[in-house]
Design a protein around this motif. Structure first.
Motif, PDB file in Angstrom:
ATOM      1  N   SER A 126     -11.916  -7.448   9.471  1.00  0.00           N
ATOM      2  CA  SER A 126     -12.641  -6.487   7.949  1.00  0.00           C
ATOM      3  C   SER A 126     -13.892  -7.575   7.965  1.00  0.00           C
ATOM      4  CB  SER A 126     -11.771  -7.135   7.348  1.00  0.00           C
ATOM      5  OG  SER A 126     -11.094  -8.367   7.128  1.00  0.00           O
ATOM      6  N   GLY A 186      -4.758   2.371   4.356  1.00  0.00           N
ATOM      7  CA  GLY A 186      -6.079   2.770   5.433  1.00  0.00           C
ATOM      8  C   GLY A 186      -5.573   2.630   6.507  1.00  0.00           C
ATOM      9  N   GLY A 187      -5.488   4.070   6.926  1.00  0.00           N
ATOM     10  CA  GLY A 187      -5.680   4.955   8.175  1.00  0.00           C
ATOM     11  C   GLY A 187      -4.184   4.560   9.248  1.00  0.00           C
ATOM     12  N   ASP A 214      -6.804   7.154  -0.231  1.00  0.00           N
ATOM     13  CA  ASP A 214      -5.655   6.549   0.181  1.00  0.00           C
ATOM     14  C   ASP A 214      -5.923   4.928   0.288  1.00  0.00           C
ATOM     15  OD1 ASP A 214      -4.314   6.430   2.714  1.00  0.00           O
ATOM     16  OD2 ASP A 214      -6.135   6.344   4.319  1.00  0.00           O
ATOM     17  N   PHE A 215      -3.973   4.675  -0.060  1.00  0.00           N
ATOM     18  CA  PHE A 215      -4.228   2.898  -0.257  1.00  0.00           C
ATOM     19  C   PHE A 215      -4.026   2.277   1.105  1.00  0.00           C
ATOM     20  CE2 PHE A 215      -3.700   4.216  -4.519  1.00  0.00           C
ATOM     21  CZ  PHE A 215      -4.207   4.073  -5.659  1.00  0.00           C
ATOM     22  N   ARG A 261      -6.426  -8.153  12.180  1.00  0.00           N
ATOM     23  CA  ARG A 261      -7.279  -7.482  11.476  1.00  0.00           C
ATOM     24  C   ARG A 261      -8.021  -8.260  10.024  1.00  0.00           C
ATOM     25  NH1 ARG A 261      -2.775  -3.402   7.678  1.00  0.00           N
ATOM     26  NH2 ARG A 261      -3.123  -4.507   5.648  1.00  0.00           N
ATOM     27  N   PRO A 313       0.836  -1.210   0.263  1.00  0.00           N
ATOM     28  CA  PRO A 313      -0.264  -0.250  -0.021  1.00  0.00           C
ATOM     29  C   PRO A 313       0.765   1.033  -0.486  1.00  0.00           C
ATOM     30  CG  PRO A 313      -0.871  -1.135   1.450  1.00  0.00           C
ATOM     31  CD  PRO A 313       1.134  -2.329   1.094  1.00  0.00           C
ATOM     32  N   GLY A 371      -3.350   0.780   8.782  1.00  0.00           N
ATOM     33  CA  GLY A 371      -2.619   0.229   7.767  1.00  0.00           C
ATOM     34  C   GLY A 371      -0.767   0.845   8.127  1.00  0.00           C
ATOM     35  N   THR A 396       0.311   5.058  -2.499  1.00  0.00           N
ATOM     36  CA  THR A 396       0.664   5.696  -2.736  1.00  0.00           C
ATOM     37  C   THR A 396       1.154   6.645  -3.225  1.00  0.00           C
ATOM     38  OG1 THR A 396      -0.782   5.318  -0.119  1.00  0.00           O
ATOM     39  CG2 THR A 396       0.415   6.958  -0.201  1.00  0.00           C
TER      40      THR A 396
END
Length: 151
Positions: A102, A51-52, A48-49, A98, A31, A55, A35
Protein backbone atom coordinates in the motif's frame (compact mmCIF):
# COMPACT_ATOMS: atom_id res chain seq x y z
CA UNK A 1 -14.83 -41.28 43.94
CA UNK A 2 -13.61 -39.88 40.70
CA UNK A 3 -12.26 -36.41 41.21
CA UNK A 4 -11.37 -34.38 38.15
CA UNK A 5 -8.47 -32.01 38.39
CA UNK A 6 -9.41 -28.55 37.27
CA UNK A 7 -6.86 -26.81 35.08
CA UNK A 8 -6.57 -23.07 35.52
CA UNK A 9 -5.78 -20.80 32.64
CA UNK A 10 -3.02 -18.34 33.65
CA UNK A 11 -3.82 -14.62 33.35
CA UNK A 12 -1.01 -14.05 30.86
CA UNK A 13 -2.40 -16.78 28.65
CA UNK A 14 -5.86 -15.19 28.77
CA UNK A 15 -4.34 -11.86 27.72
CA UNK A 16 -2.37 -13.48 24.88
CA UNK A 17 -5.38 -15.35 23.52
CA UNK A 18 -7.72 -12.35 23.85
CA UNK A 19 -5.23 -10.03 22.12
CA UNK A 20 -4.82 -12.55 19.32
CA UNK A 21 -8.55 -13.04 18.93
CA UNK A 22 -9.27 -9.32 18.74
CA UNK A 23 -6.20 -8.05 16.88
CA UNK A 24 -5.64 -10.89 14.46
CA UNK A 25 -9.06 -12.55 14.36
CA UNK A 26 -11.82 -9.95 14.58
CA UNK A 27 -10.10 -6.89 13.09
CA UNK A 28 -9.20 -8.59 9.78
CA UNK A 29 -12.81 -9.76 9.53
CA UNK A 30 -14.17 -6.22 9.90
CA UNK A 31 -14.45 -5.62 6.12
CA UNK A 32 -16.63 -8.73 5.85
CA UNK A 33 -18.83 -7.42 8.65
CA UNK A 34 -19.19 -4.08 6.81
CA UNK A 35 -20.05 -5.85 3.56
CA UNK A 36 -22.64 -8.02 5.29
CA UNK A 37 -24.12 -4.94 7.00
CA UNK A 38 -24.49 -3.07 3.71
CA UNK A 39 -26.07 -6.13 2.11
CA UNK A 40 -28.57 -6.49 4.94
CA UNK A 41 -29.50 -2.80 5.05
CA UNK A 42 -29.28 -2.35 1.25
CA UNK A 43 -27.26 0.82 1.57
CA UNK A 44 -24.34 1.74 -0.64
CA UNK A 45 -24.95 -1.07 -3.10
CA UNK A 46 -21.88 -1.93 -5.10
CA UNK A 47 -19.21 -0.72 -2.68
CA UNK A 48 -16.51 -3.29 -2.07
CA UNK A 49 -15.21 -3.03 1.47
CA UNK A 50 -13.20 -6.24 1.32
CA UNK A 51 -10.68 -5.23 -1.34
CA UNK A 52 -10.45 -8.06 -3.85
CA UNK A 53 -8.58 -11.33 -3.47
CA UNK A 54 -6.00 -9.90 -1.05
CA UNK A 55 -8.83 -8.68 1.16
CA UNK A 56 -10.52 -12.08 1.06
CA UNK A 57 -7.22 -13.71 2.01
CA UNK A 58 -6.99 -11.38 5.02
CA UNK A 59 -10.56 -12.19 6.05
CA UNK A 60 -9.87 -15.92 5.70
CA UNK A 61 -6.71 -15.69 7.79
CA UNK A 62 -8.66 -13.74 10.39
CA UNK A 63 -11.36 -16.42 10.53
CA UNK A 64 -8.79 -19.20 10.91
CA UNK A 65 -7.03 -17.23 13.64
CA UNK A 66 -10.31 -16.64 15.45
CA UNK A 67 -11.13 -20.36 15.35
CA UNK A 68 -7.62 -21.16 16.61
CA UNK A 69 -8.08 -18.62 19.43
CA UNK A 70 -11.29 -20.31 20.54
CA UNK A 71 -9.58 -23.71 20.46
CA UNK A 72 -6.62 -22.28 22.41
CA UNK A 73 -9.01 -20.85 25.00
CA UNK A 74 -10.57 -24.28 25.46
CA UNK A 75 -7.17 -25.97 25.50
CA UNK A 76 -7.92 -28.75 23.04
CA UNK A 77 -6.26 -30.17 20.93
CA UNK A 78 -2.77 -30.14 22.39
CA UNK A 79 -1.07 -28.73 19.29
CA UNK A 80 -3.30 -25.65 19.16
CA UNK A 81 -0.69 -23.66 21.08
CA UNK A 82 1.85 -23.98 18.27
CA UNK A 83 -0.82 -23.53 15.60
CA UNK A 84 -1.96 -20.25 17.19
CA UNK A 85 1.61 -18.96 17.38
CA UNK A 86 2.09 -19.86 13.71
CA UNK A 87 -1.15 -18.15 12.68
CA UNK A 88 -0.16 -14.97 14.49
CA UNK A 89 3.19 -14.82 12.68
CA UNK A 90 1.55 -15.60 9.32
CA UNK A 91 -0.80 -12.67 9.98
CA UNK A 92 2.18 -10.42 10.79
CA UNK A 93 3.97 -11.32 7.54
CA UNK A 94 0.74 -10.82 5.59
CA UNK A 95 0.03 -7.43 7.22
CA UNK A 96 3.57 -6.16 6.69
CA UNK A 97 3.48 -7.25 3.02
CA UNK A 98 0.13 -5.53 2.59
CA UNK A 99 1.47 -2.40 4.28
CA UNK A 100 4.52 -2.29 2.03
CA UNK A 101 2.34 -2.80 -1.06
CA UNK A 102 0.00 0.00 0.00
CA UNK A 103 2.91 2.38 0.60
CA UNK A 104 4.39 1.74 -2.81
CA UNK A 105 1.11 2.22 -4.65
CA UNK A 106 -0.23 5.26 -2.79
CA UNK A 107 0.53 8.81 -3.91
CA UNK A 108 2.99 10.65 -1.72
CA UNK A 109 1.53 13.07 0.76
CA UNK A 110 3.47 15.93 -0.77
CA UNK A 111 1.45 15.39 -3.95
CA UNK A 112 -1.80 15.81 -2.06
CA UNK A 113 -0.60 18.59 0.21
CA UNK A 114 0.57 16.71 3.32
CA UNK A 115 3.65 17.32 5.38
CA UNK A 116 4.39 13.69 6.31
CA UNK A 117 6.33 12.90 3.13
CA UNK A 118 8.34 9.84 4.14
CA UNK A 119 6.55 6.51 3.62
CA UNK A 120 9.31 4.77 5.58
CA UNK A 121 8.27 6.75 8.66
CA UNK A 122 4.78 5.24 8.44
CA UNK A 123 6.34 1.82 8.06
CA UNK A 124 8.58 2.43 11.09
CA UNK A 125 5.54 3.41 13.17
CA UNK A 126 3.29 0.51 12.22
CA UNK A 127 5.68 -2.44 12.09
CA UNK A 128 6.59 -2.32 15.81
CA UNK A 129 2.90 -2.20 16.69
CA UNK A 130 2.24 -5.14 14.38
CA UNK A 131 4.96 -7.18 16.08
CA UNK A 132 4.38 -6.44 19.80
CA UNK A 133 1.38 -8.78 20.15
CA UNK A 134 3.04 -11.67 18.29
CA UNK A 135 6.18 -11.32 20.39
CA UNK A 136 4.11 -11.42 23.58
CA UNK A 137 2.02 -14.36 22.33
CA UNK A 138 5.13 -16.30 21.33
CA UNK A 139 6.90 -15.51 24.61
CA UNK A 140 4.01 -16.31 26.91
CA UNK A 141 2.68 -19.38 25.13
CA UNK A 142 6.14 -20.93 25.37
CA UNK A 143 6.40 -20.30 29.13
CA UNK A 144 5.93 -23.15 31.58
CA UNK A 145 2.46 -22.13 32.89
CA UNK A 146 1.03 -22.01 29.37
CA UNK A 147 2.67 -25.28 28.37
CA UNK A 148 1.28 -26.85 31.54
CA UNK A 149 -2.24 -25.70 30.61
CA UNK A 150 -2.02 -27.45 27.24
CA UNK A 151 -0.86 -30.83 28.66
Amino acid sequence: MSETTRRYRPLGLMIAIAATAVGYGLLPMFPLILTMWTSLTRRLEGIDFIGGSIGWLGVSLGAITLIASVAAWIGKPRGVRLFLIGMVWIQVVFNVARLIASLSSAPTLSEIGGTFTSPTAALLCQVPLLSLVPLYVTWYMNRAPARQFYR
